[in-house]
Design a protein around this motif. Structure first.
Motif: not given
Length: 458
Positions: A111-112, A115, A121-122, A150, A153
């Motif tokens: 995800s990171a 983004a 953005n993440t 989360t 991240v």
């Protein structure tokens, strides 16, 4: 009895909000007072009958789906919604088993990288994913899946995780409003009013998508200059190899397959005539048997504090209902008999939102549908099916969006707080209130505009 029950109910909420006592201990303490002094039970004299024979026992509940009557249950079983409790417990076990495979670290890094290492953005990516998943799963399950990702991240980006968790929780309650199965209050309303999955999708999903767009836009404006990391940190994120995060590929395949089947079970549990708790516990059992090397360790990681909090909360609301507090609130609807129908609908929506924030939207909705159903039968405007449905849509939006108003407003909120606290990031009731109230007010204003537009279309 009325004043005693009301005092216990309100007093417990004051203690919970003050945070002088742990929320689970406070909720269980209030529940015990309700069981001792307000709620009837096998030891309260008039019900000390022979349970085995069923003689002289009250008919406590009607099992509508099976057309049978369940006789007297023990004091806890008749006051706690164990379907919710075991659904939560089952999904917690599944998530704990999957966490041992490195799946969440993989998703977090991926995800990171999508983004480009940008925190804002993440955040928006995770918020969007949370809202969409919450529409097709229940929002608690979504939080149980997204929160571990989360935390990883935030650790990798070296930013505070609490804003991420709070924004995702708000998104789960917003997204869950869109469908019949997204938020437990919608299930209660749909079952009582005879509203289908497609009816929720057609009537609520368009507004919720618009609501989500503006929510994400607001997050971008608020956080774009507050969430900044150095170029070096972004470069370090982009250099990570997410595939290396997977520690047990074999267990991941088995656990992932079980999770996928469990999620499909949630989607089709109505067609299969299975309770959500049966689906969740079936998945958890399969995961423990086939994937877990240490069952005791997997069970130890369950958020027991959250589960006991909800058990106490269910008993508290049941005690308030037994004391007559709900009846007194229902009597207030009589004063709206001569009001304009739109004023009635909007008032019920806003009162529902307020009460959901105070009492928990699941518990409040269970009592509210009965009170409102009786009111509909006495008001000639709601004899038209479309007008009656509009009132139910307003109630659904009120209680689901109102769940963002406080830490106890929705089950997802308490799950988030429990997960955060267990990982060393305490979210106070004040923190949640500061984040949740603006979101609640703005979304309810938007819902009011939508309901008003629909009213004049009809």
């Amino acid at each position: 009895m009325f004043w005693l029950g009301t005092l216990i109910f309100l007093g417990t909420y004051v203690v919970i909000a003050s945070e002088k006592v742990h929320k689970s201990a406070a909720a269980m303490g209030g529940a015990m007072l309700m069981l001792l002094f307000v709620l009837p039970g096998v030891n309260h004299g008039n019900q000390a009958a022979d349970i085995s024979s069923g003689d002289n026992l009250p008919l406590e509940t009607v099992a509508e789906n099976q057309g049978t009557v369940a006789l007297h249950l023990d004091s806890f079983a008749q006051n706690i919604n164990f379907d919710v409790i075991f659904t939560l417990a089952g999904m917690m076990v599944l998530v704990n088993v999957l966490s041992e495979t490195g799946l969440f670290q993989y998703v977090a890094i991926k995800s990171a990288k999508i983004a480009k290492g940008s925190p804002i953005n993440t955040l928006l990516l995770l918020v969007f994913a949370t809202a969409i998943l919450s529409a097709f799963l229940d929002n608690v399950t979504t939080i149980l899946l997204i929160a571990p990702v989360t935390l990883v991240v935030a650790a990798e980006l070296e930013v505070p995780p609490i804003p991420f968790l709070l924004c995702e929780t708000m998104a789960s309650n917003i997204g869950g409003s869109a469908t019949l199965i997204g938020d437990p209050p919608n299930l209660i309303i749909g079952s009582y009013a005879g509203l289908s999955f497609s009816a929720f999708m057609v009537n609520l999903s368009p507004f919720i998508l618009v609501c989500l767009f503006f929510y994400m836009l607001a997050l971008w404006f608020y956080y774009r200059k507050r969430m900044v990391v150095t170029i070096e940190k972004r470069a370090r994120i982009m250099a990570f190899n997410e595939k290396e995060a997977i520690t047990d590929k074999k267990k991941l395949i088995k656990g992932g397959s079980i999770m996928l089947l469990t999620l499909l079970g949630f989607l089709f549990h109505g067609m299969l005539h299975l309770e959500p708790s049966v689906v969740a516990m079936t998945g958890a059992t399969c995961a423990l048997i086939s994937c877990s090397d240490n069952v005791d360790h997997a069970l130890e990681k369950i958020e027991w504090g959250t589960l006991f909090f909800f058990m106490g909360l269910f008993i508290l609301v049941k005690g308030a209902e037994e004391a007559g507090l709900m009846d007194e609130l229902g009597k207030l609807l009589v004063y709206m008999n001569d009001w304009h129908p739109l004023a009635i609908i909007l008032t019920i929506m806003w009162v529902g939102g307020l009460c959901a924030a105070i009492m928990n939207n699941v518990s409040f909705t269970a009592a509210a549908v009965i009170i409102i159903g009786q009111f509909i039968g006495t008001h000639e405007f709601f004899e038209v099916r479309l007008h009656e449905e509009l009132l139910w849509w307003a109630l659904a939006l009120g209680v689901c969006l109102g769940g963002n108003g406080s830490a106890v407003g929705a089950a997802a909120n308490m799950c988030t707080m429990g997960i955060a606290e267990k990982n060393g990031h305490k979210i106070s009731f004040k923190d949640f209130f500061i984040y949740g109230i603006p979101v609640t007010i703005v979304t309810l204003i938007g819902a009011s505009a939508y309901i008003t537009l629909r009213f004049y279309q009809l």
